[in-house]
Scaffold this active site. Sequence first.
Site, PDB file in Angstrom:
ATOM      1  N   ASN A  88      -4.747   1.995  -0.838  1.00  0.00           N
ATOM      2  CA  ASN A  88      -5.484   0.753  -1.095  1.00  0.00           C
ATOM      3  C   ASN A  88      -4.914  -0.395  -0.281  1.00  0.00           C
ATOM      4  O   ASN A  88      -3.690  -0.486  -0.120  1.00  0.00           O
ATOM      5  CB  ASN A  88      -5.351   0.314  -2.560  1.00  0.00           C
ATOM      6  CG  ASN A  88      -6.091   1.216  -3.517  1.00  0.00           C
ATOM      7  OD1 ASN A  88      -7.097   1.818  -3.166  1.00  0.00           O
ATOM      8  ND2 ASN A  88      -5.591   1.306  -4.743  1.00  0.00           N
ATOM      9  N   GLY A 101      -1.816   1.366  -3.128  1.00  0.00           N
ATOM     10  CA  GLY A 101      -2.465   2.585  -3.606  1.00  0.00           C
ATOM     11  C   GLY A 101      -1.349   3.478  -4.114  1.00  0.00           C
ATOM     12  O   GLY A 101      -0.317   3.614  -3.439  1.00  0.00           O
ATOM     13  N   GLU A 115      -5.677   8.423  -9.166  1.00  0.00           N
ATOM     14  CA  GLU A 115      -6.476   7.439  -8.426  1.00  0.00           C
ATOM     15  C   GLU A 115      -7.447   8.077  -7.448  1.00  0.00           C
ATOM     16  O   GLU A 115      -7.828   7.466  -6.451  1.00  0.00           O
ATOM     17  CB  GLU A 115      -5.569   6.425  -7.718  1.00  0.00           C
ATOM     18  CG  GLU A 115      -5.301   5.223  -8.594  1.00  0.00           C
ATOM     19  CD  GLU A 115      -4.570   4.096  -7.884  1.00  0.00           C
ATOM     20  OE1 GLU A 115      -4.382   4.147  -6.665  1.00  0.00           O
ATOM     21  OE2 GLU A 115      -4.193   3.149  -8.590  1.00  0.00           O
ATOM     22  N   ASN A 168       5.030   6.638 -18.690  1.00  0.00           N
ATOM     23  CA  ASN A 168       5.712   5.499 -19.296  1.00  0.00           C
ATOM     24  C   ASN A 168       5.508   5.562 -20.820  1.00  0.00           C
ATOM     25  O   ASN A 168       4.826   6.466 -21.319  1.00  0.00           O
ATOM     26  CB  ASN A 168       5.262   4.171 -18.672  1.00  0.00           C
ATOM     27  CG  ASN A 168       3.783   3.899 -18.899  1.00  0.00           C
ATOM     28  OD1 ASN A 168       3.193   4.334 -19.900  1.00  0.00           O
ATOM     29  ND2 ASN A 168       3.163   3.189 -17.973  1.00  0.00           N
ATOM     30  N   SER A 200      12.361  -2.008 -18.838  1.00  0.00           N
ATOM     31  CA  SER A 200      13.684  -2.604 -18.641  1.00  0.00           C
ATOM     32  C   SER A 200      14.757  -1.926 -19.495  1.00  0.00           C
ATOM     33  O   SER A 200      15.946  -2.220 -19.348  1.00  0.00           O
ATOM     34  CB  SER A 200      13.619  -4.095 -18.961  1.00  0.00           C
ATOM     35  OG  SER A 200      13.132  -4.236 -20.278  1.00  0.00           O
ATOM     36  N   THR A 240       4.675  -4.660  -8.918  1.00  0.00           N
ATOM     37  CA  THR A 240       3.669  -3.731  -8.385  1.00  0.00           C
ATOM     38  C   THR A 240       4.351  -2.613  -7.600  1.00  0.00           C
ATOM     39  O   THR A 240       5.129  -2.872  -6.688  1.00  0.00           O
ATOM     40  CB  THR A 240       2.681  -4.478  -7.451  1.00  0.00           C
ATOM     41  OG1 THR A 240       2.291  -5.693  -8.077  1.00  0.00           O
ATOM     42  CG2 THR A 240       1.459  -3.629  -7.158  1.00  0.00           C
ATOM     43  N   GLY A 268       6.755   1.736 -10.472  1.00  0.00           N
ATOM     44  CA  GLY A 268       6.629   3.090 -11.026  1.00  0.00           C
ATOM     45  C   GLY A 268       6.476   4.117  -9.913  1.00  0.00           C
ATOM     46  O   GLY A 268       7.043   5.216  -9.984  1.00  0.00           O
ATOM     47  N   ASP A 269       5.725   3.772  -8.868  1.00  0.00           N
ATOM     48  CA  ASP A 269       5.526   4.700  -7.749  1.00  0.00           C
ATOM     49  C   ASP A 269       6.856   4.914  -7.007  1.00  0.00           C
ATOM     50  O   ASP A 269       7.151   6.015  -6.548  1.00  0.00           O
ATOM     51  CB  ASP A 269       4.482   4.150  -6.761  1.00  0.00           C
ATOM     52  CG  ASP A 269       3.177   3.767  -7.463  1.00  0.00           C
ATOM     53  OD1 ASP A 269       2.847   4.411  -8.471  1.00  0.00           O
ATOM     54  OD2 ASP A 269       2.507   2.821  -7.000  1.00  0.00           O
TER      55      ASP A 269
HETATM   56  O1  RIB Z   1       0.918   1.345  -8.664  1.00  0.00           O
HETATM   57  C1  RIB Z   1       0.634   0.205  -7.901  1.00  0.00           C
HETATM   58  C2  RIB Z   1      -0.628   0.395  -7.119  1.00  0.00           C
HETATM   59  O2  RIB Z   1      -1.713   0.502  -8.024  1.00  0.00           O
HETATM   60  C3  RIB Z   1      -1.001  -0.745  -6.218  1.00  0.00           C
HETATM   61  O3  RIB Z   1      -0.434  -0.647  -4.930  1.00  0.00           O
HETATM   62  C4  RIB Z   1      -2.515  -0.753  -6.229  1.00  0.00           C
HETATM   63  O4  RIB Z   1      -3.097  -0.434  -5.010  1.00  0.00           O
HETATM   64  C5  RIB Z   1      -2.899   0.229  -7.325  1.00  0.00           C
HETATM   65  O5  RIB Z   1      -3.316   1.425  -6.804  1.00  0.00           O
END
Ligand code: RIB
Length: 325
Positions: free
Chosen positions: A13, A41, A147, A193, A242, A271, A274-275
């Site tokens: 994204n 994304g 996603e 989570n 946290s 943002t 988590g990824d």
């Molecule tokens: O997990 C964060 C992501 O969620 C963002 O980068 C956004 O694009 C959504 O996909």
Amino acid sequence: MSKPVVTIIGSLNCDLVTFTNKVPQGGETYTANSFETHQGGKGLNEAIAVSRLSPTNKIHTRMIGKIGKDDFGKNLKNCLIESGVDTTYIEEIENISSGVAVIIVESNGENRILITPGTNGELKPTDEEYSKYFKDIDIGFVVLQNEYPDTAKTIDWLKLNKPNINIAYNPSPFKKELITNEIWSKIDLLIVNEGEALDVAKHLLPKTKINEDVKGFENLTIEIQKLINQSNIKTVIITMGSKGSLFHDGNTTTKPRFIESKKVENVIDTTGAGDTFFGGVVSNLALGKKIEDAVEFATIASSLAIQKKGAAEGIPTYEEVLKNL
Ligand code: RIB
């Protein structure tokens, strides 16, 4: 010896991010502090995290996804290439725009995200395409999230055709229809989570009583671990923001372990945290590290990520994490 292969299947994204002190209500107008464009994304963030959070050239990180023939798509692909991700299977599609996420980040770093899937919505590989993607690959990790439309099919195909590949799954964003015993019994590494863990309990463990403290989540980690595939890596991780994270591999002689989060004074943007965590765990496990070391490393990685703006751009390098371990 050949390198471990980690394949990420999922979304890319363009993140359109507005930083503000206040989120307007319906009908209200408010002036924000700043606007920035970032790469994101969940799929792209995870791919970049796996690649950056491993020593250079030690993992073959590949991403499978779709982008539009637009500037957003070009930037997304370049960002993967610059981070050392193999983009052979990033396909450009005509007449559909790349995925976009409109993100509002408040002054405490917390975000709200609205996604328009665009080309991500077209990621529905056929059996022939899966066979092509995984020709000669029988071990390693595949990293998945929700996603793109075909997560359930990917899981089925992999378990049937490549049972020794570890399927690493983060069921985000939440899709009720994907919480089934059948799907979960094919997952090898599950990262959820607290909220997602409670949703799973509601759907798949209706008789389990849960206290929402660390002890309660410890029991939940044990119960959720029993739902996943009992071969391969068979590990569940529950992230608790946290506070820290719990993990368990079903070994009946040991309890779930808890690793505390690192305190961060100045949270800028959560943002992609988590990824980053997910990618950090997978990169370490793919390199043969122990789960406790992988979780510890990923915890530091995500604590560094939230101190920078941007999902993908905020992901630290392997060396930066080592300095902070
Ligand atoms: O997990 C964060 C992501 O969620 C963002 O980068 C956004 O694009 C959504 O996909």
